[in-house]
Design an enzyme around this catalytic site. Sequence first.
Site, PDB file in Angstrom:
ATOM      1  N   CYS A  49      48.106  46.827  47.167  1.00  0.00           N
ATOM      2  CA  CYS A  49      47.710  45.761  48.088  1.00  0.00           C
ATOM      3  C   CYS A  49      48.869  45.379  49.010  1.00  0.00           C
ATOM      4  O   CYS A  49      50.026  45.297  48.588  1.00  0.00           O
ATOM      5  CB  CYS A  49      47.233  44.544  47.307  1.00  0.00           C
ATOM      6  SG  CYS A  49      46.626  43.221  48.365  1.00  0.00           S
ATOM      7  N   CYS A  53      51.508  38.263  46.908  1.00  0.00           N
ATOM      8  CA  CYS A  53      51.235  37.190  45.936  1.00  0.00           C
ATOM      9  C   CYS A  53      52.168  37.360  44.723  1.00  0.00           C
ATOM     10  O   CYS A  53      52.157  38.426  44.077  1.00  0.00           O
ATOM     11  CB  CYS A  53      49.773  37.226  45.514  1.00  0.00           C
ATOM     12  SG  CYS A  53      48.653  37.273  46.952  1.00  0.00           S
ATOM     13  N   CYS A  56      51.045  38.791  41.208  1.00  0.00           N
ATOM     14  CA  CYS A  56      50.047  39.872  41.109  1.00  0.00           C
ATOM     15  C   CYS A  56      50.651  41.244  40.812  1.00  0.00           C
ATOM     16  O   CYS A  56      51.595  41.690  41.480  1.00  0.00           O
ATOM     17  CB  CYS A  56      49.235  39.935  42.403  1.00  0.00           C
ATOM     18  SG  CYS A  56      47.844  41.077  42.263  1.00  0.00           S
ATOM     19  N   CYS A  93      31.477  40.971  37.907  1.00  0.00           N
ATOM     20  CA  CYS A  93      32.347  40.616  39.028  1.00  0.00           C
ATOM     21  C   CYS A  93      33.221  41.813  39.403  1.00  0.00           C
ATOM     22  O   CYS A  93      33.938  42.353  38.567  1.00  0.00           O
ATOM     23  CB  CYS A  93      33.212  39.423  38.625  1.00  0.00           C
ATOM     24  SG  CYS A  93      34.343  38.923  39.918  1.00  0.00           S
ATOM     25  N   CYS A 124      29.004  39.274  41.502  1.00  0.00           N
ATOM     26  CA  CYS A 124      30.109  38.538  42.111  1.00  0.00           C
ATOM     27  C   CYS A 124      31.087  39.572  42.666  1.00  0.00           C
ATOM     28  O   CYS A 124      31.226  40.657  42.088  1.00  0.00           O
ATOM     29  CB  CYS A 124      30.794  37.671  41.052  1.00  0.00           C
ATOM     30  SG  CYS A 124      32.229  36.785  41.689  1.00  0.00           S
ATOM     31  N   CYS A 184      32.797  30.925  44.045  1.00  0.00           N
ATOM     32  CA  CYS A 184      33.617  30.895  42.838  1.00  0.00           C
ATOM     33  C   CYS A 184      35.051  30.717  43.337  1.00  0.00           C
ATOM     34  O   CYS A 184      35.587  31.604  44.013  1.00  0.00           O
ATOM     35  CB  CYS A 184      33.459  32.211  42.074  1.00  0.00           C
ATOM     36  SG  CYS A 184      34.583  32.342  40.670  1.00  0.00           S
ATOM     37  N   ARG A 256      35.695  27.980  34.393  1.00  0.00           N
ATOM     38  CA  ARG A 256      35.953  29.178  33.569  1.00  0.00           C
ATOM     39  C   ARG A 256      37.361  29.165  32.983  1.00  0.00           C
ATOM     40  O   ARG A 256      38.351  29.023  33.706  1.00  0.00           O
ATOM     41  CB  ARG A 256      35.760  30.451  34.403  1.00  0.00           C
ATOM     42  CG  ARG A 256      35.991  31.713  33.574  1.00  0.00           C
ATOM     43  CD  ARG A 256      35.643  33.001  34.302  1.00  0.00           C
ATOM     44  NE  ARG A 256      34.289  32.968  34.778  1.00  0.00           N
ATOM     45  CZ  ARG A 256      33.937  33.252  36.034  1.00  0.00           C
ATOM     46  NH1 ARG A 256      34.830  33.618  36.915  1.00  0.00           N
ATOM     47  NH2 ARG A 256      32.669  33.171  36.407  1.00  0.00           N
TER      48      ARG A 256
END
Length: 323
Positions: A49, A53, A56, A93, A124, A184, A256
């Site tokens: 990616c 972040c 991550c 998801c 999702c 979400c 969650r």
Amino acid sequence: MSPSLAQIEGLFDQPLNDLIFQAQTVHRRHFDPNAVQVSTLLSIKTGGCSEDCGYCSQSARHHTGVESEALLSLDEVRQAAEVAKAHGATRFCMGAAWRGPKDKDLRPVLEMIRAVHELGLETCATLGMLREGQAEALAEAGLDYYNHNLDTDPEFYREVISTHDYQDRLDTLHKVRRAGLKVCCGGIVGMGESRQHRAGLIAQLAALDPPPESVPINMLVPIPGTPLGDDQALDAVEFVRTIAVARIALPRSVVRLSAGRNDMPEALQALCFLAGANSIFYGDKLLTAPNPETDSDQRLFDKLGIHAMPVETGSERQRLAKA
Ligand code: SAM
Ligand code: DTB
Ligand code: SF4
């Protein structure tokens, strides 16, 4: 009106027993207290990616050992969804390590959503930032929920991520809502943020209008090779407080107990359910990090007398909206 930051900070500061009592009271007003929503996660595009972040494993900028992989095939996704359904998940998801999809990336994902929808599972997707028209295309393919987290308080966000900003996240959430998808949206705690930042995140989530239907609270899974890989774990009681405050500030949202369960003893997870958590990720892997085995989650549910939350029908949703 959504609660103010000061009100949310006041909730955090209460004695724990008072906070949990209040959270249970709110929880019982809106939900079956023994029902937990069960979602299974699949990484359909892992690693490589462009974003930075700090938490991550999948950022190309961190050296975590997670390699960049191609998008999974439609068959691989359908098979994983069938297994999830057989194990009792009701929502599937699909996550992709993208800043956001290009239109050519989206096309095969739309096929995956159609296939999972046809299996009778809720769908999702979490694909990063969306461009104009993409949320509508996802909705048209049968997507129920789009996951896009605010992750933390706006001020702390800049300390964790530099390649996109808070407003980018809010813009995508707006597009998702406008397309009629369910939202979400939650965050991560344990990144070295203060209690005020945790309260700030919950204030932001509660101020979304309407608030998200689903609110994942992730405990940071420290990944070696990321800037947050050596972070000290957040105190367990403070984590339970965060869940309880989210429950009170977002009374109708499903909260969650998300990443981090693999390192949590059963008693801590039980306390999180008592504090108002009513959803989990189910299946032995999150995106790249481990999650408890399905067998041990089944035993935990049995021990606690918890059952899977049935999927809301249209009429049930109307009944809850009126209540
Ligand atoms: N790339 C997309 C995005 O950023 O929205 C979708 C996938 S991203 C991995 C989804 C969410 O996973 C992040 O917003 C974050 O809340 C959570 N997450 C990622 N790494 C994590 C970690 N190490 N511990 C806890 N949560 C994590
Ligand atoms: C969310 O809030 N948590 C999930 C899901 N949405 C996409 C992701 C958790 C990722 C945990 C770290 C990993 O597996 O790499
Ligand atoms: Fe990329 Fe999402 Fe990971 Fe950020 S959280 S590096 S956008 S996959």
